[in-house]
Scaffold this motif. Structure first.
Motif, PDB file in Angstrom:
ATOM      1  N   LEU A 143      -1.500  -9.308   4.049  1.00 54.49           N
ATOM      2  CA  LEU A 143      -1.129 -10.234   2.972  1.00 54.49           C
ATOM      3  C   LEU A 143      -0.733 -11.603   3.520  1.00 54.49           C
ATOM      4  CD1 LEU A 143      -0.738  -9.999  -0.193  1.00 54.49           C
ATOM      5  CD2 LEU A 143      -1.359  -7.924   0.962  1.00 54.49           C
ATOM      6  N   ASP A 144      -0.502 -11.679   4.852  1.00 58.65           N
ATOM      7  CA  ASP A 144      -0.155 -12.972   5.448  1.00 58.65           C
ATOM      8  C   ASP A 144      -1.408 -13.840   5.607  1.00 58.65           C
ATOM      9  OD1 ASP A 144      -0.893 -10.916   7.247  1.00 58.65           O
ATOM     10  OD2 ASP A 144      -0.379 -12.193   8.948  1.00 58.65           O
ATOM     11  N   ARG A 145      -2.578 -13.305   5.201  1.00 61.34           N
ATOM     12  CA  ARG A 145      -3.814 -14.104   5.191  1.00 61.34           C
ATOM     13  C   ARG A 145      -4.310 -14.193   3.753  1.00 61.34           C
ATOM     14  NH1 ARG A 145      -7.359 -11.185   9.909  1.00 61.34           N
ATOM     15  NH2 ARG A 145      -5.726 -11.057  11.511  1.00 61.34           N
ATOM     16  N   GLU A 146      -5.164 -15.189   3.501  1.00 65.02           N
ATOM     17  CA  GLU A 146      -5.737 -15.309   2.154  1.00 65.02           C
ATOM     18  C   GLU A 146      -6.669 -14.130   1.887  1.00 65.02           C
ATOM     19  OE1 GLU A 146      -5.139 -17.380  -0.317  1.00 65.02           O
ATOM     20  OE2 GLU A 146      -3.658 -18.476   0.870  1.00 65.02           O
ATOM     21  N   GLY A 147      -6.700 -13.655   0.665  1.00 63.54           N
ATOM     22  CA  GLY A 147      -7.587 -12.531   0.333  1.00 63.54           C
ATOM     23  C   GLY A 147      -7.773 -12.417  -1.176  1.00 63.54           C
ATOM     24  N   MET A 148      -8.166 -11.238  -1.628  1.00 65.47           N
ATOM     25  CA  MET A 148      -8.407 -11.027  -3.055  1.00 65.47           C
ATOM     26  C   MET A 148      -7.072 -10.980  -3.801  1.00 65.47           C
ATOM     27  SD  MET A 148     -11.141  -7.939  -2.461  1.00 65.47           S
ATOM     28  CE  MET A 148     -11.501  -7.524  -4.161  1.00 65.47           C
ATOM     29  N   ILE A 172       4.312 -11.468  -3.461  1.00 67.04           N
ATOM     30  CA  ILE A 172       4.626 -12.776  -4.025  1.00 67.04           C
ATOM     31  C   ILE A 172       3.817 -13.783  -3.210  1.00 67.04           C
ATOM     32  CG2 ILE A 172       6.488 -14.413  -4.519  1.00 67.04           C
ATOM     33  CD1 ILE A 172       8.292 -11.699  -4.102  1.00 67.04           C
ATOM     34  N   GLY A 173       2.696 -14.238  -3.756  1.00 63.68           N
ATOM     35  CA  GLY A 173       1.792 -15.145  -3.045  1.00 63.68           C
ATOM     36  C   GLY A 173       1.052 -14.406  -1.935  1.00 63.68           C
ATOM     37  N   MET A 174       0.249 -15.167  -1.184  1.00 59.42           N
ATOM     38  CA  MET A 174      -0.442 -14.581  -0.020  1.00 59.42           C
ATOM     39  C   MET A 174      -0.806 -15.710   0.932  1.00 59.42           C
ATOM     40  SD  MET A 174      -4.315 -13.677  -1.183  1.00 59.42           S
ATOM     41  CE  MET A 174      -3.893 -12.747  -2.645  1.00 59.42           C
ATOM     42  N   GLY A 175      -1.235 -15.334   2.139  1.00 62.35           N
ATOM     43  CA  GLY A 175      -1.587 -16.349   3.137  1.00 62.35           C
ATOM     44  C   GLY A 175      -0.375 -17.222   3.449  1.00 62.35           C
ATOM     45  N   LYS A 176      -0.585 -18.523   3.424  1.00 61.09           N
ATOM     46  CA  LYS A 176       0.529 -19.443   3.748  1.00 61.09           C
ATOM     47  C   LYS A 176       1.598 -19.434   2.655  1.00 61.09           C
ATOM     48  CE  LYS A 176      -1.542 -22.683   6.993  1.00 61.09           C
ATOM     49  NZ  LYS A 176      -2.846 -22.037   7.248  1.00 61.09           N
ATOM     50  N   PHE A 192       9.822 -12.537   3.129  1.00 61.48           N
ATOM     51  CA  PHE A 192       9.024 -12.597   4.354  1.00 61.48           C
ATOM     52  C   PHE A 192       9.320 -13.880   5.111  1.00 61.48           C
ATOM     53  CE2 PHE A 192       4.905 -14.072   6.263  1.00 61.48           C
ATOM     54  CZ  PHE A 192       4.841 -13.130   7.281  1.00 61.48           C
ATOM     55  N   THR A 193       9.648 -13.745   6.401  1.00 60.12           N
ATOM     56  CA  THR A 193       9.814 -14.921   7.264  1.00 60.12           C
ATOM     57  C   THR A 193       8.752 -14.843   8.347  1.00 60.12           C
ATOM     58  OG1 THR A 193      12.174 -14.569   6.919  1.00 60.12           O
ATOM     59  CG2 THR A 193      11.547 -16.241   8.539  1.00 60.12           C
ATOM     60  N   PRO A 194       7.785 -15.768   8.380  1.00 62.56           N
ATOM     61  CA  PRO A 194       6.730 -15.699   9.393  1.00 62.56           C
ATOM     62  C   PRO A 194       7.318 -15.689  10.802  1.00 62.56           C
ATOM     63  CG  PRO A 194       6.249 -17.418   7.800  1.00 62.56           C
ATOM     64  CD  PRO A 194       7.650 -16.950   7.531  1.00 62.56           C
ATOM     65  N   GLY A 195       6.698 -14.897  11.688  1.00 58.23           N
ATOM     66  CA  GLY A 195       7.150 -14.861  13.077  1.00 58.23           C
ATOM     67  C   GLY A 195       8.347 -13.967  13.311  1.00 58.23           C
ATOM     68  N   PHE A 255       1.954  -3.223  -0.851  1.00 56.51           N
ATOM     69  CA  PHE A 255       1.374  -4.416  -0.227  1.00 56.51           C
ATOM     70  C   PHE A 255       2.223  -4.824   0.967  1.00 56.51           C
ATOM     71  CE2 PHE A 255      -0.110  -4.431  -4.562  1.00 56.51           C
ATOM     72  CZ  PHE A 255      -1.394  -4.958  -4.496  1.00 56.51           C
ATOM     73  N   GLY A 256       1.582  -5.403   1.993  1.00 56.57           N
ATOM     74  CA  GLY A 256       2.366  -5.856   3.144  1.00 56.57           C
ATOM     75  C   GLY A 256       1.490  -6.404   4.254  1.00 56.57           C
ATOM     76  N   SER A 257       2.127  -6.579   5.419  1.00 55.70           N
ATOM     77  CA  SER A 257       1.416  -7.076   6.591  1.00 55.70           C
ATOM     78  C   SER A 257       1.914  -6.266   7.783  1.00 55.70           C
ATOM     79  CB  SER A 257       1.738  -8.564   6.777  1.00 55.70           C
ATOM     80  OG  SER A 257       1.417  -8.959   8.090  1.00 55.70           O
ATOM     81  N   ALA A 258       1.070  -5.328   8.245  1.00 55.60           N
ATOM     82  CA  ALA A 258       1.501  -4.411   9.310  1.00 55.60           C
ATOM     83  C   ALA A 258       1.841  -5.163  10.591  1.00 55.60           C
ATOM     84  CB  ALA A 258       0.424  -3.362   9.571  1.00 55.60           C
ATOM     85  N   ILE A 259       1.061  -6.199  10.899  1.00 54.56           N
ATOM     86  CA  ILE A 259       1.282  -6.898  12.175  1.00 54.56           C
ATOM     87  C   ILE A 259       2.651  -7.581  12.192  1.00 54.56           C
ATOM     88  CG2 ILE A 259       0.173  -9.141  11.623  1.00 54.56           C
ATOM     89  CD1 ILE A 259      -1.197  -8.096  14.642  1.00 54.56           C
ATOM     90  N   ASN A 260       3.150  -7.957  11.014  1.00 53.99           N
ATOM     91  CA  ASN A 260       4.482  -8.570  10.923  1.00 53.99           C
ATOM     92  C   ASN A 260       5.566  -7.566  10.530  1.00 53.99           C
ATOM     93  OD1 ASN A 260       3.860 -11.467  11.313  1.00 53.99           O
ATOM     94  ND2 ASN A 260       2.537 -11.092   9.572  1.00 53.99           N
TER      95      ASN A 260
END
Length: 529
Positions: A143-148, A172-176, A192-195, A255-260
């Motif tokens: 979800l930290d990248r743009e998608g559907m 809540i939103g996606m990508g940036k 979500f806090t990037p990094g 929904f989520g971002s496994a890498i983060n």
């Protein structure tokens, strides 16, 4: 003991992760192990130059390419639950090993790439889950990248996989613009806090979304979008029905971002709460309840040379009922012999430790000296054969060419052991001295050559061969069978188990033989033999 048996069964969660290549399955596996305290640092799967490799990818070819081609079994404890995770190969050229692993699980987690949606591999794996009505939880990743849009991706899952989606978290939103997820189940907000890849993130508890604090946390626009989405969902989304999840007609979606590490913990919390504990297993004669005192289980996978220093072979054994204790005597039904299970192991990827006792749902490793095969059943007394552990007819064929003729003995041994694992199948035509390899996915040929070289010191290559299909052949009429074998030697071979197999050059030839010999059965799986 029955009180303890019930308690141990209730604590067990045995599941597989299914996905298309690159959807982030190995990353998710690493993060689940991280939450379970089984590893201290998750290995980035993509960075080939990094010395650390993902814990679940232990074979040399996997580490070079950053893909999983075998199935790892990993055990960890989370919130008083004993979790057995079976990591299935995600590469498009996966083998039937993947199918068989799904016979040993009680539920599955499906990983979908937010940008790519439902891909071919996922559809294939879903078919296997559907054969056994395996309950599935869905994790929409990246979800930290743009998608559907979330609604589009759920629509695609429903349409392509024929399973109803019910979201238990919402992005809540996606990508940036990705701000976090709202947990619809517990009504909490995870920011979500990037990094920041923090463990044990605590959510912000919100009594209701109209709270002005939400605007402060997310900003006015994101909050307005979230309120609109949730209102729409409350009116239109399918309400979560636990029984529908258990009978595999509905999948809860996260929904989520496994890498983060984001959204993984909510899913894991829901998983241990909701996923079924080990259930009833179907055998040929009757159903086997895990709560039965008598010990029983089956072998669903064999792996050669997990420890290259010892040239060992491990049989992966799923316990279906009763309690395992070290040194117990069991009946090996195919051989009709009693054996002692003296040194069984449990796995943490390639780390293993000896196990003193184990319960239904647990996967244990048994040392195998060539006497254990896939599908073998061990019990204390009653003769049982568990169903649904098939050998599939291969779809691709290659001839093995040995570079050094003096290595023929090592080649025979290597091919036989790798065929025992079920990664490839090996056929010896009745006429000639060839070895023909058959596989469900083409990658297996490359894996086999690499392993012959690394593990058996055999330098070999393969070439194309004019076969299109294989069918195991048998007949109730002995005389017809003998006549068939005599007249068709050119197109017949024996597999590594000695079963007679018809190798057809085309679909047309196969149909021709089937029409010409109506008394002969041409089987697509070896389970019926």
């Amino acid at each position: 003991m029955s009180k303890q048996l019930n308690k141990e069964i209730a604590k067990r969660r045995t599941f597989g992760i299914i996905s298309h290549p690159d959807a982030g399955k190995t990353t998710l596996t690493e993060k689940l192990l991280l939450f379970g305290g089984a590893i201290n640092m998750a290995g980035a799967v993509k960075s080939r130059k990094v010395e650390r490799h993902a814990t679940s990818d232990w074979m040399a070819i996997e580490q070079e390419r950053g893909i999983s081609v075998t199935t790892s079994v990993m055990k960890f404890t989370y919130k008083d639950f004993e979790v057995n995770l079976l990591d299935t190969p995600g590469h498009q050229d996966f083998s039937e090993d993947t199918y068989r692993v799904l016979t040993a699980v009680d539920s599955a987690i499906m990983v979908i790439d937010n940008a790519k949606g439902v891909e071919g591999q996922t559809e294939k794996l879903m078919e296997v889950c559907r054969m056994r009505n395996t309950p599935i939880i869905t994790f929409i990743n990246k979800l930290d990248r743009e998608g559907m849009s979330p609604l589009d991706i759920m629509g695609e899952i429903e349409e392509k996989l024929q399973i109803e989606c019910t979201p238990l978290s919402w992005p809540i939103g996606m990508g940036k613009r990705f701000k976090g997820v709202y947990n619809l189940f517990h009504k909490t907000l995870h920011l979500f806090t990037p990094g920041q890849a923090l463990l044990n993130q605590t959510g912000v508890l919100i009594k209701n979304l109209d709270d002005p604090e939400v605007d402060t946390l997310l900003g006015t626009q994101a909050t307005a979008e979230l309120r609109e989405d949730i209102e729409l969902l409350e009116g239109a989304a399918n309400p979560f029905e636990y029984n529908h999840y258990l009978n595999a007609s509905q999948t809860p979606v996260f929904f989520g971002s496994a890498i983060n590490n984001f959204g993984v913990q909510e899913m894991l919390d829901a998983f241990v709460e909701m996923a079924p504990s080990p259930g009833v297993r179907q055998a040929v004669t009757r159903e086997i309840d895990p709560k039965e005192e008598a010990f029983s289980g089956f072998v669903f996978k064999i792996q050669a040379n997990m420890n290259p220093a010892h040239r060992d072979r491990i049989a992966f054994f799923r316990i279906c009922s009763g309690k395992f204790t070290r040194g117990m005597k069991v009946r090996h039904h195919r051989l009709g012999k009693d054996i002692t299970l003296s040194n069984a192991t449990i796995f943490m990827a390639q780390e293993r430790e000896n196990v003193e006792e184990a319960w239904p749902g647990d996967i244990i490793g048994l040392h195998n000296h060539g006497t254990i095969k896939i599908g073998d059943t061990f019990t204390q007394k009653e003769e049982i054969k568990f169903t649904g552990i098939p050998n599939f007819a291969p779809e691709h064929f290659r001839r093995v060419l040995l570079k050094n003729p003096l290595k023929m003995k090592q080649l025979q041994k290597g091919l036989l052991q790798l065929a025992e694992e079920g990664a490839i199948q090996v056929f010896r035509p009745l006429i000639g001295a060839d070895y023909i390899m058959g596989a469900v996915g083409v990658l297996q040929f490359e894996v086999t050559m690499a392993r012959l070289k690394n593990e058996y010191g055999v330098d070999a290559v393969y070439e194309g061969v004019n076969y299109h299909a294989a069918r195991w052949v048998h007949s109730d009429d002995k005389k017809t069978m003998e006549e068939f074998e005599q007249k068709n030697q050119v197109s017949l071979a024996r597999d590594s188990e000695g079963f007679l197999t018809h190798l057809a050059e085309s679909e047309w030839m196969l149909n021709f033989f089937m029409e010409k010999w109506p008394a002969i059965f041409f089987e697509k799986t070896r389970e019926n033999l």
